[in-house]
Design a protein around this motif. Structure first.
Motif, PDB file in Angstrom:
ATOM      1  N   GLU A 202       0.811  -1.222   0.000  1.00 49.44           N
ATOM      2  CA  GLU A 202       0.000   0.000   0.000  1.00 49.44           C
ATOM      3  C   GLU A 202       0.848   1.278   0.000  1.00 49.44           C
ATOM      4  O   GLU A 202       0.301   2.378   0.106  1.00 49.44           O
ATOM      5  N   VAL A 203       2.139   1.152  -0.168  1.00 51.04           N
ATOM      6  CA  VAL A 203       3.032   2.316  -0.077  1.00 51.04           C
ATOM      7  C   VAL A 203       3.605   2.636  -1.458  1.00 51.04           C
ATOM      8  O   VAL A 203       3.922   1.734  -2.237  1.00 51.04           O
ATOM      9  N   LYS A 204       3.724   3.943  -1.770  1.00 52.03           N
ATOM     10  CA  LYS A 204       4.263   4.356  -3.063  1.00 52.03           C
ATOM     11  C   LYS A 204       5.735   3.968  -3.217  1.00 52.03           C
ATOM     12  O   LYS A 204       6.470   3.854  -2.232  1.00 52.03           O
ATOM     13  N   ALA A 205       6.156   3.861  -4.451  1.00 51.17           N
ATOM     14  CA  ALA A 205       7.522   3.403  -4.745  1.00 51.17           C
ATOM     15  C   ALA A 205       8.570   4.238  -4.001  1.00 51.17           C
ATOM     16  O   ALA A 205       9.509   3.705  -3.415  1.00 51.17           O
ATOM     17  N   GLU A 206       8.402   5.574  -4.017  1.00 49.66           N
ATOM     18  CA  GLU A 206       9.439   6.427  -3.440  1.00 49.66           C
ATOM     19  C   GLU A 206       9.437   6.398  -1.909  1.00 49.66           C
ATOM     20  O   GLU A 206      10.377   6.879  -1.278  1.00 49.66           O
ATOM     21  N   ALA A 207       8.392   5.827  -1.324  1.00 48.26           N
ATOM     22  CA  ALA A 207       8.340   5.756   0.141  1.00 48.26           C
ATOM     23  C   ALA A 207       8.632   4.350   0.665  1.00 48.26           C
ATOM     24  O   ALA A 207       8.501   4.081   1.852  1.00 48.26           O
ATOM     25  N   GLN A 208       9.044   3.451  -0.221  1.00 45.75           N
ATOM     26  CA  GLN A 208       9.384   2.095   0.223  1.00 45.75           C
ATOM     27  C   GLN A 208      10.654   2.135   1.083  1.00 45.75           C
ATOM     28  O   GLN A 208      11.484   3.026   0.931  1.00 45.75           O
ATOM     29  N   PRO A 209      10.788   1.165   1.978  1.00 46.15           N
ATOM     30  CA  PRO A 209      11.995   1.144   2.818  1.00 46.15           C
ATOM     31  C   PRO A 209      13.272   0.952   1.992  1.00 46.15           C
ATOM     32  O   PRO A 209      13.231   0.351   0.919  1.00 46.15           O
TER      33      PRO A 209
END
Lengths: 148, 148
Positions: B96-103
């Motif tokens: 559910e997280v956008k690509a740029e906010a992935q760990p």
């Protein structure tokens, strides 16, 4: 400069940390295997691989010259015929800095390979180890566990 | 539950990451050697050693249940008769997280030991690997380098 031969993984480790403390780039690189598959991870850094990346990273770290004393603690070691793995804490002590402001210890996993030219490092993975060290069952004295 | 036997270090690694993705504590602990000298370093954590500390740490991490997909990339592997060392990047993807906010990816050094009960993990050292991954000479395909 003649290239040293390390008869044991521990000899290679001693030379590695001696070079690290003295910021001796040639001494440091003499510990690493001449192999493009060597891997080095500095604290909070990404993975470096191959002679060029590894040498360049140590050259940068050593540029300012030695400023800290280094002690190695709580080694856990396991050795096979061809590979040896050591887990240690690296504790850097900066003489002019108060005890409570010293850097956190570093935990390192070091892997050594028995080559035709003695034992050499192939992996160094270091990361900051905040908090108190383990109250651990890990053996911290005596010879390394050797596999037969 | 019957204890699985891993015929190769790669089989043990596959089971390790499968258990990690599924947050399967029993599956995870079946990969570790039954040895008090096992060592585990989680990202930004200190060194844990022994079955109790290692199990407790994974139990905490798994308590919330699975929420990320895990892919393993850029493996560098070296194998002896008794020990095998794998360096990998672990990439967690939260749906559910956008690509740029992935760990950020994690770099891990995994060490396996050939025991009477097959290959088992004895060291897992993981740390965050910020920045772009290496543009590396490291081999990322093909069989692991095997020592003779």
């Amino acid at each position: 400069m003649s290239v040293p031969i390390f008869p044991t993984a521990q000899d290679a480790e001693n030379a590695f940390y001696d070079s690290l403390e003295r910021c001796d780039l040639e001494g440091m690189m003499a510990v690493w295997a001449e192999d493009e598959e060597i891997v080095c991870v500095h604290p909070a850094g990404t993975r470096l691989s191959g002679q060029d990346q590894v040498r360049e990273s140590w050259a940068k770290m050593f540029a300012a010259g030695p400023r800290a004393r280094l002690t190695i603690e709580q080694q856990v070691a396991i050795s096979g015929m061809m590979l040896a793995v050591h887990s240690v804490f690296e504790r850097f002590t900066i003489p002019e800095v108060k005890a409570e402001a010293q850097p956190a210890p570093i935990v390192a996993t070091n892997v050594y390979l028995r080559t035709a030219a003695g034992w050499r490092m192939i992996v160094h993975h270091a990361s900051p180890a905040p908090g108190q060290p383990e109250a651990a069952p890990a053996r911290t004295k005596g010879p390394p566990k050797t596999l037969h």
